[in-house]
Design an enzyme around this catalytic site. Sequence first.
Site, PDB file in Angstrom:
ATOM      1  N   SER A 179       0.982  -1.231   0.071  1.00 45.36           N
ATOM      2  CA  SER A 179      -0.201   0.027   0.049  1.00 45.36           C
ATOM      3  C   SER A 179       0.958   1.185   0.008  1.00 45.36           C
ATOM      4  O   SER A 179       1.999   1.287   0.278  1.00 45.36           O
ATOM      5  CB  SER A 179      -0.898   0.031   1.273  1.00 45.36           C
ATOM      6  OG  SER A 179      -1.663   1.159   1.516  1.00 45.36           O
ATOM      7  N   TYR A 235      -2.202  -1.376  10.341  1.00 50.04           N
ATOM      8  CA  TYR A 235      -2.211  -1.501   9.073  1.00 50.04           C
ATOM      9  C   TYR A 235      -0.654  -0.942   8.535  1.00 50.04           C
ATOM     10  O   TYR A 235      -0.218  -1.772   7.629  1.00 50.04           O
ATOM     11  CB  TYR A 235      -3.204  -0.848   8.510  1.00 50.04           C
ATOM     12  CG  TYR A 235      -3.594  -0.834   7.095  1.00 50.04           C
ATOM     13  CD1 TYR A 235      -4.126  -1.915   6.349  1.00 50.04           C
ATOM     14  CD2 TYR A 235      -3.103   0.288   5.868  1.00 50.04           C
ATOM     15  CE1 TYR A 235      -4.236  -2.055   5.238  1.00 50.04           C
ATOM     16  CE2 TYR A 235      -3.224  -0.106   4.753  1.00 50.04           C
ATOM     17  CZ  TYR A 235      -3.895  -1.182   4.212  1.00 50.04           C
ATOM     18  OH  TYR A 235      -4.004  -1.192   2.618  1.00 50.04           O
TER      19      TYR A 235
END
Length: 320
Positions: free
Chosen positions: A164, A176
């Site tokens: 990401s 995350y």
Amino acid sequence: MWLFVAVLAGLYLLRRWHRERQRVPDLANKYVLITGCDSGFGSLLARQLDARGLRVLAACLTEPGAARLRAAASPRLQTLVLDVTSSESIAAAAAWVEGCVGDQGLWGLVNNAGIAVPTAPNEWLRKEDFVQVLNVNLVGLVEVTLSLLPLVRRARGRVVNVASMAGRLSFFGGGYCPSKYGVEAFSDSLRLEMRHFGVKVCIIEPGYFSTAITNTQTLEDNFRCIWEKLSEETRASYGEAYFKILKSVQELQKTCSSNLSLVTDCMEHALTSQHPRSRYSAGWDAKLLYLPLSYLPTAWTDAVLARLCPRPAQGVRDAP
């Protein structure tokens, strides 16, 4: 002088365009395993590769998710139930995949499974909240890869890991961002090791997509549940207004692209191109905002990202 530079740049881009159009032959006989196919990127990629004629092995977390995917694809697509946080489930999946691919090996492994919540300011969270995300996004990815790597090496195939832009820039709390930084590091070391075996390792770095953030209700429930567990002192420090701003994700959703094919097209290219890229930045926000920001001096990046974050009630307004 400038004309010469322009000509060189044009020749470079033309050569790159030509190389990236070259496709791997005999795709109809190549097996690809994709994790996290219940919905989102995984589901779309499975159907996309199935339509291209590849032999897709789609790993879903639940049987209902697998059934929905089978109904939307050709009979050629096969599904299995896989929990990437369970060593027993991963071992069973690896044995099943080996039975499917046989001596030809596994051409592609796409590590797509991932979760984004729990997420909140770091001070609001417990160790268990970080571990929950890390177990899926990083530890599970590593174990799945290690279990299937001999099959990928046998086929001289591809490993495609979904990271990401949050693996380059950390601007919200929780597990995350650390998990995606870990995916980047693991992928880089694996790429160097596997190049001697003819295996290519690619990283997909999406920007903000609606599926990556999960739906609005899930995030609001996430923030509300965590807020209610905080001490009175912590709530006072951040303020009710801070919490209300944080959970107003409808505005954030408006900035997210819903065109998931921008990501799955990158995944497909990584699997089917003779000359895949090491990294793919998916989405215009990734290319034009987050990627350039990641190369700026830290102080400049912090100044930009700080404008995107809510301000706590008792925060120092002009902190150094």
